[in-house]
Write a protein that holds these residues in place. Sequence first.
Motif, short mmCIF file in Angstrom:
data_model
loop_
_atom_site.label_atom_id
_atom_site.label_comp_id
_atom_site.label_asym_id
_atom_site.label_seq_id
_atom_site.Cartn_x
_atom_site.Cartn_y
_atom_site.Cartn_z
N SER A 188 -73.92 -14.19 24.51
CA SER A 188 -74.64 -12.93 24.31
C SER A 188 -73.75 -11.72 24.53
CB SER A 188 -75.86 -12.85 25.24
OG SER A 188 -75.44 -12.84 26.58
N ASP A 189 -72.65 -11.87 25.25
CA ASP A 189 -71.71 -10.77 25.42
C ASP A 189 -70.85 -10.54 24.18
OD1 ASP A 189 -72.62 -10.33 27.93
OD2 ASP A 189 -70.94 -11.32 28.95
N GLY A 190 -70.71 -11.55 23.36
CA GLY A 190 -69.86 -11.45 22.17
C GLY A 190 -70.55 -10.71 21.04
N TRP A 191 -69.75 -10.00 20.25
CA TRP A 191 -70.24 -9.29 19.07
C TRP A 191 -69.29 -9.60 17.93
CZ3 TRP A 191 -67.88 -5.20 16.35
CH2 TRP A 191 -68.68 -4.63 15.35
N PHE A 192 -69.82 -10.13 16.81
CA PHE A 192 -68.99 -10.53 15.68
C PHE A 192 -68.90 -9.39 14.67
CE2 PHE A 192 -68.70 -12.50 11.42
CZ PHE A 192 -67.42 -13.00 11.54
N CYS A 193 -67.68 -9.03 14.32
CA CYS A 193 -67.44 -8.02 13.28
C CYS A 193 -67.11 -8.78 11.99
CB CYS A 193 -66.27 -7.12 13.67
SG CYS A 193 -65.81 -5.95 12.37
N ALA A 194 -68.01 -8.71 11.02
CA ALA A 194 -67.82 -9.43 9.77
C ALA A 194 -66.66 -8.86 8.95
CB ALA A 194 -69.10 -9.39 8.94
N CYS A 220 -63.67 -7.71 10.05
CA CYS A 220 -62.36 -8.19 10.49
C CYS A 220 -62.40 -9.65 10.96
CB CYS A 220 -61.80 -7.30 11.59
SG CYS A 220 -62.76 -7.26 13.09
N ALA A 221 -63.58 -10.28 10.93
CA ALA A 221 -63.77 -11.68 11.34
C ALA A 221 -63.27 -11.93 12.77
CB ALA A 221 -63.11 -12.63 10.36
N ARG A 222 -63.61 -11.03 13.66
CA ARG A 222 -63.23 -11.16 15.07
C ARG A 222 -64.46 -10.99 15.94
NH1 ARG A 222 -58.29 -13.27 15.84
NH2 ARG A 222 -56.80 -12.37 14.43
N VAL A 223 -64.35 -11.50 17.15
CA VAL A 223 -65.43 -11.37 18.12
C VAL A 223 -64.96 -10.44 19.22
CG1 VAL A 223 -66.87 -12.58 19.79
CG2 VAL A 223 -66.30 -13.67 17.62
N TYR A 224 -65.75 -9.41 19.47
CA TYR A 224 -65.49 -8.46 20.55
C TYR A 224 -66.55 -8.65 21.61
CZ TYR A 224 -62.59 -6.32 16.98
OH TYR A 224 -61.65 -6.10 16.02
N PHE A 225 -66.27 -8.20 22.80
CA PHE A 225 -67.22 -8.37 23.88
C PHE A 225 -67.91 -7.06 24.20
CE2 PHE A 225 -64.49 -12.02 24.37
CZ PHE A 225 -65.44 -13.01 24.55
N LEU A 242 -61.21 -12.03 19.74
CA LEU A 242 -60.97 -13.45 19.47
C LEU A 242 -61.40 -13.80 18.05
CD1 LEU A 242 -62.63 -14.86 22.70
CD2 LEU A 242 -60.21 -14.41 22.36
N ASN A 243 -60.76 -14.80 17.46
CA ASN A 243 -61.30 -15.32 16.21
C ASN A 243 -62.45 -16.26 16.57
OD1 ASN A 243 -60.26 -17.88 16.82
ND2 ASN A 243 -58.39 -17.53 15.66
N LEU A 244 -63.15 -16.76 15.57
CA LEU A 244 -64.35 -17.56 15.84
C LEU A 244 -64.05 -18.85 16.59
CD1 LEU A 244 -66.37 -17.08 12.57
CD2 LEU A 244 -66.85 -16.15 14.82
#
Length: 94
Positions: free
Chosen positions: A45-51, A53-58, A69-71
């Motif tokens: 739930s802390d992660g947020w996916f940016c479609a 740039c295909a990265r996960v931010y917190f 991070l990548n997926l």
Amino acid sequence: MAYLAWISGLALLAAVVLFFALNRYELRVRRRAEAGRAAAERVWSDGWFCARCARVYFARSGEDRGPALNLREFRVQVWEAGGYGDRVARHPTT
């Protein structure tokens, strides 16, 4: 005729034993997953996916979790937080 009765009885007994063994195994796997579910959901739930740039931010800025991070890396982090990170190698991402 008695020979067929014995074979049928043994087959039925083997089926019942197999059913209970698989049921017990499934229960053990489910308990292991449920034990770490709260910790894994916290990281998830802390992660947020940016479609884009295909990265996960917190989301939480108070905690320093490092760069985006990548997926695959995010999945490894979530599974390790849940206590079942050893399954990552057996179930790779595509």
